[in-house]
Design an enzyme around this catalytic site. Sequence first.
Site, PDB file in Angstrom:
ATOM      1  N   GLY A 222      -3.754  -4.324  -1.828  1.00 52.85           N
ATOM      2  CA  GLY A 222      -2.411  -4.366  -1.239  1.00 52.85           C
ATOM      3  C   GLY A 222      -2.143  -3.208  -0.304  1.00 52.85           C
ATOM      4  O   GLY A 222      -1.169  -3.198   0.444  1.00 52.85           O
ATOM      5  N   ARG A 223      -3.027  -2.213  -0.380  1.00 51.81           N
ATOM      6  CA  ARG A 223      -2.849  -1.047   0.503  1.00 51.81           C
ATOM      7  C   ARG A 223      -4.191  -0.384   0.779  1.00 51.81           C
ATOM      8  O   ARG A 223      -4.278   0.848   0.909  1.00 51.81           O
ATOM      9  CB  ARG A 223      -1.914  -0.047  -0.151  1.00 51.81           C
ATOM     10  CG  ARG A 223      -2.323   0.323  -1.573  1.00 51.81           C
ATOM     11  CD  ARG A 223      -1.599   1.542  -2.010  1.00 51.81           C
ATOM     12  NE  ARG A 223      -1.901   1.836  -3.391  1.00 51.81           N
ATOM     13  CZ  ARG A 223      -1.530   2.945  -3.991  1.00 51.81           C
ATOM     14  NH1 ARG A 223      -0.852   3.837  -3.322  1.00 51.81           N
ATOM     15  NH2 ARG A 223      -1.816   3.157  -5.238  1.00 51.81           N
TER      16      ARG A 223
ATOM     17  N   LYS B  36      -7.472   4.047   1.321  1.00 54.23           N
ATOM     18  CA  LYS B  36      -6.412   3.684   0.373  1.00 54.23           C
ATOM     19  C   LYS B  36      -5.107   4.253   0.928  1.00 54.23           C
ATOM     20  O   LYS B  36      -5.028   5.453   1.224  1.00 54.23           O
ATOM     21  CB  LYS B  36      -6.747   4.319  -0.986  1.00 54.23           C
ATOM     22  CG  LYS B  36      -5.825   3.966  -2.110  1.00 54.23           C
ATOM     23  CD  LYS B  36      -6.520   4.299  -3.439  1.00 54.23           C
ATOM     24  CE  LYS B  36      -5.600   4.183  -4.616  1.00 54.23           C
ATOM     25  NZ  LYS B  36      -6.306   4.511  -5.869  1.00 54.23           N
TER      26      LYS B  36
ATOM     27  N   ASP C 203      -8.725  -5.115 -13.129  1.00 57.45           N
ATOM     28  CA  ASP C 203      -8.932  -4.881 -11.696  1.00 57.45           C
ATOM     29  C   ASP C 203      -9.368  -3.441 -11.441  1.00 57.45           C
ATOM     30  O   ASP C 203      -9.804  -3.116 -10.339  1.00 57.45           O
ATOM     31  CB  ASP C 203      -7.668  -5.198 -10.888  1.00 57.45           C
ATOM     32  CG  ASP C 203      -6.456  -4.476 -11.424  1.00 57.45           C
ATOM     33  OD1 ASP C 203      -6.110  -4.685 -12.611  1.00 57.45           O
ATOM     34  OD2 ASP C 203      -5.842  -3.681 -10.677  1.00 57.45           O
TER      35      ASP C 203
ATOM     36  N   ASP D 221     -10.322   4.019  -9.444  1.00 56.09           N
ATOM     37  CA  ASP D 221      -8.859   3.950  -9.412  1.00 56.09           C
ATOM     38  C   ASP D 221      -8.195   4.993 -10.297  1.00 56.09           C
ATOM     39  O   ASP D 221      -7.751   4.721 -11.410  1.00 56.09           O
ATOM     40  CB  ASP D 221      -8.366   2.539  -9.786  1.00 56.09           C
ATOM     41  CG  ASP D 221      -7.845   1.842  -8.545  1.00 56.09           C
ATOM     42  OD1 ASP D 221      -7.784   2.498  -7.489  1.00 56.09           O
ATOM     43  OD2 ASP D 221      -7.504   0.651  -8.620  1.00 56.09           O
TER      44      ASP D 221
HETATM   45  P1  AMP Z   1      -3.353   0.022  -8.969  1.00 57.92           P
HETATM   46  O1  AMP Z   1      -2.313   0.321  -9.999  1.00 57.92           O
HETATM   47  O2  AMP Z   1      -3.554   1.143  -7.957  1.00 57.92           O
HETATM   48  O3  AMP Z   1      -4.630  -0.451  -9.537  1.00 57.92           O
HETATM   49  O4  AMP Z   1      -2.761  -1.167  -8.087  1.00 57.92           O
HETATM   50  C1  AMP Z   1      -2.520  -2.433  -8.609  1.00 57.92           C
HETATM   51  C2  AMP Z   1      -2.257  -3.395  -7.479  1.00 57.92           C
HETATM   52  O5  AMP Z   1      -1.061  -3.031  -6.769  1.00 57.92           O
HETATM   53  C3  AMP Z   1      -3.355  -3.460  -6.447  1.00 57.92           C
HETATM   54  O6  AMP Z   1      -3.436  -4.796  -6.026  1.00 57.92           O
HETATM   55  C4  AMP Z   1      -2.841  -2.563  -5.346  1.00 57.92           C
HETATM   56  O7  AMP Z   1      -3.386  -2.883  -4.102  1.00 57.92           O
HETATM   57  C5  AMP Z   1      -1.347  -2.867  -5.401  1.00 57.92           C
HETATM   58  N1  AMP Z   1      -0.522  -1.770  -4.861  1.00 57.92           N
HETATM   59  C6  AMP Z   1      -0.285  -0.562  -5.439  1.00 57.92           C
HETATM   60  N2  AMP Z   1       0.538   0.163  -4.665  1.00 57.92           N
HETATM   61  C7  AMP Z   1       0.833  -0.568  -3.579  1.00 57.92           C
HETATM   62  C8  AMP Z   1       1.634  -0.359  -2.414  1.00 57.92           C
HETATM   63  N3  AMP Z   1       2.309   0.760  -2.208  1.00 57.92           N
HETATM   64  N4  AMP Z   1       1.674  -1.357  -1.502  1.00 57.92           N
HETATM   65  C9  AMP Z   1       1.017  -2.503  -1.696  1.00 57.92           C
HETATM   66  N5  AMP Z   1       0.250  -2.764  -2.761  1.00 57.92           N
HETATM   67  C10 AMP Z   1       0.151  -1.810  -3.699  1.00 57.92           C
HETATM   68 MG    MG Z   2      -6.353  -0.773  -8.868  1.00 55.04          MG
END
Ligand code: AMP
Ligand code: MG
Length: 483
Positions: free
Chosen positions: A89-90, A110, A249, A259
């Site tokens: 998502g980012r 990221k 994930d 992560d």
């Molecule tokens: P994470 O907790 O970093 O593993 O993220 C979980 C999901 O949320 C993943 O699909 C990330 O890409 C998405 N995500 C986290 N922060 C953001 C953000 N600021 N914008 C878009 N997607 C996000």
């Molecule tokens: Mg993640």
Amino acid sequence: MPNKYGFQFDNTYLTLPNVFYTQMNPTPVSKPELVLLNSPLVTSLELNDVIKNDAALLFSGHMIPEGACPFAQAYAGHQFGHFTMLGDGRAHVLGEHITPDGQRVDIQFKGSGRTPYSRQGDGRASFGPMLREYIMSEAMHSLGIPTTRSLAVVKTGEDVFRETVLPGAILTRVATSHIRVGSFEFAASNGDQSLVERLLNYTVERHMPDIMGSENLAVDFLKAVMNQQADLMVHWMRVGFIHGVMNTDNMAISGETIDYGPCAFMDNYDPATVFSSIDRMGRYAFANQPKIAQWNLARLAESLLPLMDQHQDKAIQLAKEVIEEFPSLYNDRWLHMMKCKLGLFGEEPEDDSLISNLLDWMKKNHMDYTNTFLDLSQEVPPAGKPYQTEEFRGWHADLKRRYQKNQRSIKESMALMTQYNPKVIPRNHHVEGALDEALNGNLTRFKALLNVLSNPYEASPHLNEYQSPPAPSDRVYQTFCGT
Ligand code: AMP
Ligand code: MG
């Protein structure tokens, strides 16, 4: 031919069916400013030194280097036990860099902008958490634990809006791949078995070519992933690392730690330790991690079922047989690791109880996990006050009796302990202190901490400043994703 920065890109992920990704460039930012560039990593990836001149533009996604083909990955995942469609998502993968000695690594940004998988998110990351990932991942690498690496941090010059307004930043991450358990869950969720098969073949070729052509590839793949995860969990438990968000994930098929969100290292030994503010139920507490790894592997197994056998019953049976082996596989390796932490050679019937008695005593007395093993790694008995009790003296007498069965010199025991017990870990209070100063524009403390953490098994001049557990007033009880 490598490009002028030394990047030699290959883009094999894009040979997968296009449901697995969306090809797109990062979103440019207003004022990219280089904050950190990892020189030892630049060297080990055999990148060219001229990269330093263009680092701000390159590592913000402004300038796409020749040969790169940026894309965002699609994946799914179980988050705190619940299935969700996710994806980068980012994040954007620039491509796979092939080093002159033939290593293949993903170069990924990221915080580089929105993608079709962003859901409600802004596609951005804030400076603090990107610095945090940088220092934690590099510390893990220096501890000898498989992990993604951090190549650069660039400030974007743009604000991100969380609970407060924060400076934006982009981290460049290096990983042997970004294929996750959730990538397989994504493939399986499409209901098209051929997608899982494509991903399986691709992953095996990339990560475990030695099992190619095996009779039951899905079963052997599951076993191979499980093996690596068991090793990874033993490493985490060895140094007191708590990942904090072990969603499927966030579990890489490569066996690398990936992560870094609200992760942290335990100070005083307590199996129930949780730092992450989002882990309210303690699902990902220190001692739960191996069980969660097994749970995540079961989700991987489910995704692979149709490839294990055409009859579902038989497939489930095969998967179960593999997954049920995890506890003994893990426990044997954990026991071996703990024996090495105590300098024990050979196998004796009392080993189990010797270790569990120590851990019970440590828990009861709030003993520091890292420093207790360091205290035990001296030839003289540990001198501090907590060690002057009947209970500890009794245990220590047992240890000395056990050493006599080693049939090795005490020097050899000490040498073994030195290899397994880090002298320094990234303790929360130091990490948070260094991040606070960095957020105020001063990176001196951050760099000093990074430097000490780069050599965690050897004595170094400023080591003792970073070895002490937090005073009660400095104790960090919670860590935040701050995404
Ligand atoms: P994470 O907790 O970093 O593993 O993220 C979980 C999901 O949320 C993943 O699909 C990330 O890409 C998405 N995500 C986290 N922060 C953001 C953000 N600021 N914008 C878009 N997607 C996000
Ligand atoms: Mg993640």
